[in-house]
Write a protein that holds these residues in place. Structure first.
Motif, PDB file in Angstrom:
ATOM      1  N   ARG A   7       0.869  -1.174   0.000  1.00 58.74           N
ATOM      2  CA  ARG A   7       0.000   0.000   0.000  1.00 58.74           C
ATOM      3  C   ARG A   7       0.909   1.228   0.000  1.00 58.74           C
ATOM      4  NH1 ARG A   7      -3.435  -1.439   3.945  1.00 58.74           N
ATOM      5  NH2 ARG A   7      -4.319  -2.724   2.299  1.00 58.74           N
ATOM      6  N   LEU A   8       1.034   1.855  -1.150  1.00 55.45           N
ATOM      7  CA  LEU A   8       1.885   3.029  -1.262  1.00 55.45           C
ATOM      8  C   LEU A   8       1.221   4.218  -0.577  1.00 55.45           C
ATOM      9  CD1 LEU A   8       2.914   2.795  -5.037  1.00 55.45           C
ATOM     10  CD2 LEU A   8       4.050   1.771  -3.060  1.00 55.45           C
ATOM     11  N   LYS A   9       2.018   5.106  -0.028  1.00 56.40           N
ATOM     12  CA  LYS A   9       1.477   6.335   0.526  1.00 56.40           C
ATOM     13  C   LYS A   9       0.833   7.128  -0.607  1.00 56.40           C
ATOM     14  CE  LYS A   9       3.399   8.318   4.016  1.00 56.40           C
ATOM     15  NZ  LYS A   9       4.274   9.018   4.994  1.00 56.40           N
ATOM     16  N   ALA A  10      -0.262   7.799  -0.301  1.00 52.68           N
ATOM     17  CA  ALA A  10      -0.914   8.624  -1.308  1.00 52.68           C
ATOM     18  C   ALA A  10       0.106   9.641  -1.840  1.00 52.68           C
ATOM     19  CB  ALA A  10      -2.112   9.340  -0.698  1.00 52.68           C
ATOM     20  N   GLY A  11       0.239   9.685  -3.156  1.00 51.42           N
ATOM     21  CA  GLY A  11       1.226  10.575  -3.780  1.00 51.42           C
ATOM     22  C   GLY A  11       2.519   9.878  -4.149  1.00 51.42           C
ATOM     23  N   ALA A  12       2.770   8.693  -3.582  1.00 45.24           N
ATOM     24  CA  ALA A  12       4.041   8.005  -3.828  1.00 45.24           C
ATOM     25  C   ALA A  12       4.138   7.456  -5.248  1.00 45.24           C
ATOM     26  CB  ALA A  12       4.237   6.870  -2.823  1.00 45.24           C
ATOM     27  N   PHE A  13       3.030   7.000  -5.801  1.00 45.09           N
ATOM     28  CA  PHE A  13       3.048   6.442  -7.160  1.00 45.09           C
ATOM     29  C   PHE A  13       3.618   7.437  -8.153  1.00 45.09           C
ATOM     30  CE2 PHE A  13       1.007   6.267 -11.322  1.00 45.09           C
ATOM     31  CZ  PHE A  13       1.325   4.981 -11.740  1.00 45.09           C
ATOM     32  N   GLN A  14       3.204   8.700  -8.052  1.00 50.89           N
ATOM     33  CA  GLN A  14       3.647   9.707  -9.008  1.00 50.89           C
ATOM     34  C   GLN A  14       5.156   9.936  -8.909  1.00 50.89           C
ATOM     35  OE1 GLN A  14       4.829  13.088  -8.941  1.00 50.89           O
ATOM     36  NE2 GLN A  14       4.695  13.072 -11.181  1.00 50.89           N
ATOM     37  N   VAL A  15       5.683   9.942  -7.673  1.00 51.14           N
ATOM     38  CA  VAL A  15       7.123  10.148  -7.483  1.00 51.14           C
ATOM     39  C   VAL A  15       7.907   8.936  -7.989  1.00 51.14           C
ATOM     40  CG1 VAL A  15       8.946  10.479  -5.772  1.00 51.14           C
ATOM     41  CG2 VAL A  15       6.785  11.701  -5.531  1.00 51.14           C
ATOM     42  N   ILE A  16       7.408   7.746  -7.704  1.00 54.08           N
ATOM     43  CA  ILE A  16       8.108   6.516  -8.070  1.00 54.08           C
ATOM     44  C   ILE A  16       8.149   6.316  -9.584  1.00 54.08           C
ATOM     45  CG2 ILE A  16       7.958   3.981  -7.984  1.00 54.08           C
ATOM     46  CD1 ILE A  16       6.930   4.300  -5.101  1.00 54.08           C
ATOM     47  N   THR A  17       7.029   6.586 -10.261  1.00 54.07           N
ATOM     48  CA  THR A  17       6.924   6.272 -11.688  1.00 54.07           C
ATOM     49  C   THR A  17       7.081   7.476 -12.596  1.00 54.07           C
ATOM     50  OG1 THR A  17       4.522   6.602 -11.775  1.00 54.07           O
ATOM     51  CG2 THR A  17       5.323   4.406 -11.118  1.00 54.07           C
ATOM     52  N   GLY A  18       6.862   8.688 -12.070  1.00 54.56           N
ATOM     53  CA  GLY A  18       6.867   9.875 -12.905  1.00 54.56           C
ATOM     54  C   GLY A  18       5.585  10.074 -13.680  1.00 54.56           C
ATOM     55  N   LEU A  19       4.600   9.197 -13.467  1.00 55.02           N
ATOM     56  CA  LEU A  19       3.320   9.263 -14.172  1.00 55.02           C
ATOM     57  C   LEU A  19       2.249   9.881 -13.284  1.00 55.02           C
ATOM     58  CD1 LEU A  19       3.289   5.650 -15.685  1.00 55.02           C
ATOM     59  CD2 LEU A  19       3.982   7.775 -16.834  1.00 55.02           C
ATOM     60  N   ASP A  20       1.239  10.446 -13.911  1.00 56.32           N
ATOM     61  CA  ASP A  20       0.107  10.954 -13.143  1.00 56.32           C
ATOM     62  C   ASP A  20      -0.604   9.790 -12.456  1.00 56.32           C
ATOM     63  OD1 ASP A  20       0.799  13.361 -14.184  1.00 56.32           O
ATOM     64  OD2 ASP A  20      -1.106  13.744 -15.208  1.00 56.32           O
ATOM     65  N   ALA A  21      -1.023  10.014 -11.228  1.00 55.32           N
ATOM     66  CA  ALA A  21      -1.703   8.956 -10.474  1.00 55.32           C
ATOM     67  C   ALA A  21      -2.996   8.522 -11.141  1.00 55.32           C
ATOM     68  CB  ALA A  21      -1.982   9.438  -9.055  1.00 55.32           C
ATOM     69  N   SER A  22      -3.582   9.387 -11.946  1.00 52.95           N
ATOM     70  CA  SER A  22      -4.850   9.064 -12.602  1.00 52.95           C
ATOM     71  C   SER A  22      -4.738   7.856 -13.537  1.00 52.95           C
ATOM     72  CB  SER A  22      -5.376  10.273 -13.381  1.00 52.95           C
ATOM     73  OG  SER A  22      -4.412  10.740 -14.299  1.00 52.95           O
ATOM     74  N   VAL A  23      -3.530   7.521 -14.007  1.00 49.69           N
ATOM     75  CA  VAL A  23      -3.394   6.383 -14.921  1.00 49.69           C
ATOM     76  C   VAL A  23      -3.515   5.044 -14.199  1.00 49.69           C
ATOM     77  CG1 VAL A  23      -1.906   7.716 -16.447  1.00 49.69           C
ATOM     78  CG2 VAL A  23      -0.860   6.181 -14.784  1.00 49.69           C
TER      79      VAL A  23
END
Length: 261
Positions: free
Chosen positions: A98-114
């Motif tokens: 369970r990633l922290k909210a906002g972590a996906f964008q930092v990790i991948t460089g992609l918008d979280a909406s994807v």
């Protein structure tokens, strides 16, 4: 020091069918704390083939990295709304973070909406992971490799203000979106755009999830009076509180308390 946002998933309480067939656990991994809330696992208690039909996955504002060993798939996925009636084939094994909210964008460089309300295969964003070997491992070794994968994903990454924003909002929850905009210093239009990019959610969705999770933490943390949970998050009235609670988890606060007794 105020406690960070730790969303609650309680499938073993919400469904007797689930708790009979599946073991669900969560572990906090200190080396991953800047980006990962917990590493969770769902493994079968039963060997004979069956289907769990009443699994509830509560919307928590997070995007998870999930490995499904039955179908040999690994990728990112989040949900903007609670998913009711999810079906799980037994026997099965899932390992997730369970990633922290906002972590996906930092990790991948992609918008979280994807990845919100969608499944994004890991291979689309990270090529340095041998999925074939991973899915051939036993449960214990696979979990170790999964944690090592997470360490590689966050290597050299630096948490930004959006990864810590849920913690700040959770500890001092605005009553309205207007107060949210004022608190973080952005216009409604800017806030909408930034929240979509970093969380894959609208500001209103974020407040709704955090408000519900705060109530849930009070109720499952030993507080047995729904009116006290209502007071802590400044709901307008008891009816609004009960309806919002049911929307997120499928039952009323009173029903949840009964399940814990």
């Amino acid at each position: 020091m105020k406690a960070p946002y730790y969303p609650i998933q309680i499938p073993y309480v919400l469904s007797k069918e689930f708790s009979k067939a599946i073991c669900y656990t969560e572990d906090i991994i200190a080396d991953l704390n800047d980006f990962v809330i917990c590493v969770w696992k769902m493994s079968s208690r039963l060997n004979e083939p069956s289907i769990v039909t009443n699994h509830v996955i509560v919307a928590d504002g997070c995007i998870d990295l999930v490995a499904d060993f039955r179908y040999k798939e690994i990728g990112f996925a989040g949900m903007s709304k609670t998913k009711f009636g999810d079906k799980i084939k037994i026997p099965s094994l899932y390992i997730g973070a369970r990633l922290k909210a906002g972590a996906f964008q930092v990790i991948t460089g992609l918008d979280a909406s994807v990845a919100m309300d969608n499944f994004l295969p890991l291979s689309k964003v990270y090529k340095g992971f041998n999925q074939k070997n991973f899915f051939e491992e036993d449960e214990s070794a696979a979990k170790e490799k999964f944690i090592e994968l997470l360490k590689n994903l966050i290597k050299d990454k630096i948490p930004n203000e959006y990864i810590t924003l849920f913690d700040k909002l959770y500890s001092d929850l605005p009553d309205t979106t207007k107060k949210l905009y004022d608190k973080i210093g952005y216009s409604p239009k800017q806030c909408q755009r930034l929240f979509d990019k970093h969380f894959g959610l609208t500001p209103q969705m974020v407040l709704s999830v955090l408000r519900f999770q705060k109530c849930l933490s009070v109720l499952v943390g030993g507080e047995s009076n729904p009116s006290e949970a209502l007071e802590q998050v400044n709901y307008y009235d008891q009816a609004h509180f009960a309806n919002d609670f049911k929307k997120h988890i499928g039952i009323t606060p009173t029903d949840l308390i009964k399940l814990y007794k």
